[in-house]
Design a protein around this motif. Structure first.
Motif, mmCIF file in Angstrom:
data_model
loop_
_atom_site.group_PDB
_atom_site.id
_atom_site.type_symbol
_atom_site.label_atom_id
_atom_site.label_comp_id
_atom_site.label_asym_id
_atom_site.label_seq_id
_atom_site.Cartn_x
_atom_site.Cartn_y
_atom_site.Cartn_z
ATOM 1 N N PRO A 215 0.962 -0.773 0.079
ATOM 2 C CA PRO A 215 0.373 -0.198 0.291
ATOM 3 C C PRO A 215 1.183 0.795 0.378
ATOM 4 C CG PRO A 215 -0.985 -1.791 1.568
ATOM 5 C CD PRO A 215 0.710 -2.299 0.998
ATOM 6 N N PHE A 216 0.141 2.802 -0.549
ATOM 7 C CA PHE A 216 1.202 3.868 -0.597
ATOM 8 C C PHE A 216 1.427 4.112 0.833
ATOM 9 C CE2 PHE A 216 0.359 8.288 -2.422
ATOM 10 C CZ PHE A 216 1.875 8.460 -2.454
ATOM 11 N N SER A 217 0.928 4.005 1.734
ATOM 12 C CA SER A 217 1.653 4.476 3.092
ATOM 13 C C SER A 217 2.089 3.285 3.386
ATOM 14 C CB SER A 217 -0.039 4.134 4.201
ATOM 15 O OG SER A 217 -0.554 3.268 4.345
ATOM 16 N N GLU A 218 2.536 2.225 3.573
ATOM 17 C CA GLU A 218 3.318 1.396 3.580
ATOM 18 C C GLU A 218 4.970 1.634 3.177
ATOM 19 O OE1 GLU A 218 6.142 -1.233 5.415
ATOM 20 O OE2 GLU A 218 4.074 -0.231 6.403
ATOM 21 N N ALA A 219 4.454 2.058 1.633
ATOM 22 C CA ALA A 219 5.455 2.755 0.879
ATOM 23 C C ALA A 219 6.194 3.954 1.275
ATOM 24 C CB ALA A 219 5.239 2.821 -0.940
ATOM 25 N N LEU A 220 6.002 5.135 2.136
ATOM 26 C CA LEU A 220 5.866 6.175 2.189
ATOM 27 C C LEU A 220 7.152 5.731 3.674
ATOM 28 C CD1 LEU A 220 2.719 8.405 2.083
ATOM 29 C CD2 LEU A 220 5.217 8.161 0.496
#
Length: 212
Positions: A150-155
Motif C-alpha cells: 500500500p501507498f502508506s507502507e511505501a511511504l
C-alpha cells in the motif's frame, strides 16, 4: 486513493511545523560542522512558503510545489536554498497540471526531485550530504511499489530508509559543502541536511498515513 491538493498542502504545513520544532536541533548539528544556521534558515524558508501558499488559489499541485520551491530559493541561506528549492521545483515540474497524485506519480516526482538535488549539488552517496538520506528513501519507495505494498507502507519504508541514511552520515568524512573544510574532523557528526531531508520525508509518511 490518490493524494489531493489538500493532502499535499497538509504535508507542507506539517513540514513547516516539524522544521520549526527542530529548528534548534538542526542548528546545533550545523554548529558542529557548518555555519550554525541550517535550522533557522529552514524554519524561515518554510514560514515564507506557507505565507505564499496561504494566498495561492490553484487546483494545480505542480503550482503549489513550484511556489514552495521559489520561496525556499529566495529565503533560505547557504546551500540549503538552492538545493531544497531545486527539490520542490522539480516536484512541481513533474506534477504540473495534476490535481491529484497516484503512488506512481509520487515515485516519478520524487525521483526528479532527488536527481535535481544531485545535479545541483554535485554530491554522491557517501559525501555526507542530504543525498545520503534522499537517495535511499527514493530507492526504498520504488522497491516497495514494485512489491505492490500500500501507498502508506511505501511511504513509511521511504522515511525509514531516509532515517538510516541520515544516521549513516555520522561516521562519514564530508566531501561537499562547508563541512568538507573540516576534513577528518567532520566525522562523528550527523549531517544537518540529511537530517532535515529525513524530517521532510517522515512528515510525508505521517501526513499521508491513510493513503492506500
Amino acid at each position: 486513493m490518490p493524494l489531493t491538493q489538500e493532502a499535499v498542502r497538509a504535508w507542507l504545513q506539517r513540514c513547516a511545523a516539524v522544521l520549526e520544532e527542530n529548528r534548534d536541533y538542526l542548528t546545533q548539528l550545523d554548529a558542529a560542522i557548518g555555519d550554525a544556521d541550517h535550522g533557522v534558515n529552514m524554519d524561515r524558508g518554510f514560514k515564507a512558503a506557507m505565507t505564499k501558499l496561504a494566498s495561492l488559489d490553484t487546483q494545480d499541485i505542480g503550482t503549489v510545489f513550484k511556489t514552495v520551491g521559489m520561496a525556499l530559493v529566495s529565503t533560505v541561506g547557504g546551500a540549503g536554498g538552492p538545493l531544497y528549492g531545486t527539490f520542490f521545483l522539480q516536484l512541481g515540474v513533474k506534477t504540473t497540471n495534476k490535481q491529484e497524485l497516484t503512488p506512481q506519480d509520487w515515485a516519478e516526482a520524487l525521483e526528479a526531485a532527488v536527481n535535481g538535488v544531485i545535479a545541483r549539488g554535485q554530491a554522491r552517496p557517501g559525501d555526507k550530504t542530504m543525498v545520503d538520506a534522499l537517495l535511499p528513501a527514493l530507492e526504498a519507495y520504488k522497491a516497495a511499489l514494485q512489491e505492490g505494498v500500500p501507498f502508506s507502507e511505501a511511504l513509511a519504508r521511504s522515511a525509514a530508509a531516509a532515517e538510516e541514511g541520515m544516521k549513516a552520515t555520522i561516521p562519514m568524512v564530508a566531501k561537499k559543502g562547508r563541512a568538507s573544510y573540516l576534513g577528518e574532523r567532520s566525522a562523528g557528526h550527523q549531517d544537518p541536511g540529511a537530517t532535515s531531508s529525513y524530517l521532510i520525508l517522515r512528515a510525508a509518511a505521517e501526513s499521508w498515513a491513510g493513503a492506500t
